[in-house]
Design a protein around this motif. Structure first.
Motif, PDB file in Angstrom:
ATOM      1  N   VAL A   1       0.822  -1.210   0.000  1.00 33.81           N
ATOM      2  CA  VAL A   1       0.000   0.000   0.000  1.00 33.81           C
ATOM      3  C   VAL A   1       0.859   1.266   0.000  1.00 33.81           C
ATOM      4  O   VAL A   1       0.649   2.168  -0.798  1.00 33.81           O
ATOM      5  N   SER A   2       1.835   1.336   0.896  1.00 31.02           N
ATOM      6  CA  SER A   2       2.672   2.536   1.043  1.00 31.02           C
ATOM      7  C   SER A   2       3.577   2.726  -0.170  1.00 31.02           C
ATOM      8  O   SER A   2       4.033   1.763  -0.776  1.00 31.02           O
ATOM      9  N   THR A   3       3.837   3.979  -0.509  1.00 32.84           N
ATOM     10  CA  THR A   3       4.704   4.322  -1.626  1.00 32.84           C
ATOM     11  C   THR A   3       6.025   4.896  -1.102  1.00 32.84           C
ATOM     12  O   THR A   3       6.173   5.117   0.099  1.00 32.84           O
ATOM     13  N   GLN A   4       6.947   5.165  -2.032  1.00 36.27           N
ATOM     14  CA  GLN A   4       8.222   5.762  -1.643  1.00 36.27           C
ATOM     15  C   GLN A   4       8.007   7.124  -0.993  1.00 36.27           C
ATOM     16  O   GLN A   4       8.686   7.473  -0.024  1.00 36.27           O
ATOM     17  N   ILE A   5       7.051   7.886  -1.493  1.00 38.15           N
ATOM     18  CA  ILE A   5       6.767   9.206  -0.919  1.00 38.15           C
ATOM     19  C   ILE A   5       6.249   9.059   0.508  1.00 38.15           C
ATOM     20  O   ILE A   5       6.641   9.821   1.400  1.00 38.15           O
ATOM     21  N   ASP A   6       5.399   8.056   0.754  1.00 37.10           N
ATOM     22  CA  ASP A   6       4.899   7.810   2.108  1.00 37.10           C
ATOM     23  C   ASP A   6       6.047   7.460   3.052  1.00 37.10           C
ATOM     24  O   ASP A   6       6.123   7.983   4.171  1.00 37.10           O
ATOM     25  N   VAL A   7       6.925   6.562   2.610  1.00 43.83           N
ATOM     26  CA  VAL A   7       8.052   6.132   3.442  1.00 43.83           C
ATOM     27  C   VAL A   7       8.977   7.309   3.720  1.00 43.83           C
ATOM     28  O   VAL A   7       9.409   7.520   4.862  1.00 43.83           O
ATOM     29  N   PHE A   8       9.248   8.104   2.701  1.00 42.24           N
ATOM     30  CA  PHE A   8      10.125   9.263   2.880  1.00 42.24           C
ATOM     31  C   PHE A   8       9.533  10.244   3.887  1.00 42.24           C
ATOM     32  O   PHE A   8      10.242  10.770   4.743  1.00 42.24           O
ATOM     33  N   SER A   9       8.240  10.493   3.807  1.00 35.52           N
ATOM     34  CA  SER A   9       7.620  11.442   4.731  1.00 35.52           C
ATOM     35  C   SER A   9       7.529  10.875   6.150  1.00 35.52           C
ATOM     36  O   SER A   9       7.555  11.628   7.122  1.00 35.52           O
ATOM     37  N   LEU A  10       7.443   9.533   6.294  1.00 33.02           N
ATOM     38  CA  LEU A  10       7.352   8.925   7.625  1.00 33.02           C
ATOM     39  C   LEU A  10       8.699   8.815   8.323  1.00 33.02           C
ATOM     40  O   LEU A  10       8.816   9.116   9.512  1.00 33.02           O
TER      41      LEU A  10
END
Length: 157
Positions: A43-52
């Motif tokens: 579900v999570s994307t690279q942008i999600d991981v980077f922001s988290l």
């Protein structure tokens, strides 16, 4: 005079002993398990991981994209060489569509010892020095190298 000498001696000995105490430092960053719980595989994307959890320490793109976070805890004491006391490595793999496919965490106990070797690589093997190159080229100089033929024998101004 003796009290001043004792004071200096006590001060020197205490500073010397204090300098031998160990220091623990941390290098790098690896996300905590509570931060990794927010990442959903598939579900999570690279942008999600980077922001988290932020920027990775390394990015490996040999077999797809993998973000690698590395954190080391190093203990140094006096003149002894520093020792890595704890290591945490977090791997987050992505598919071609930048969706998380896997999240793995490793510690120092999961590592495999690597035997370092003292092999020496010869860097100049088969290469000529500048003087050898100049001496070798003397027999290979031709008029074409000095003044190449342009096909027009007239002087051009």
């Amino acid at each position: 005079m003796k009290p001043l000498f004792r004071l200096k001696t006590i001060l020197f000995v205490s500073l010397f002993i204090g300098a031998c105490t160990g220091i623990t430092t941390q290098h790098g960053y690896a996300p905590q398990p509570s931060e990794l719980e927010n990442i959903e595989v598939g579900v999570s994307t690279q942008i999600d991981v980077f922001s988290l959890i932020g920027t990775p320490t390394l990015v490996d793109e040999e077999y797809g994209t993998t973000w690698i976070y590395v954190e080391n805890e190093i203990y140094a004491e006096g003149l002894k060489p520093p020792v890595v006391t704890d290591r945490k490595i977090v791997l987050i793999a992505f598919d071609d569509g930048v969706i998380v496919t896997n999240v793995e965490t490793y510690g120092i106990k999961d590592g495999v010892p690597v035997q370092l070797t003292q092999q020496i690589t010869e860097t100049n093997k088969g290469r000529l020095t500048l003087v050898q190159q100049i001496m070798r080229s003397f027999g290979q100089i031709t008029p074409d190298l000095i003044a190449p033929d342009t096909g027009d024998s007239r002087d051009q101004f």
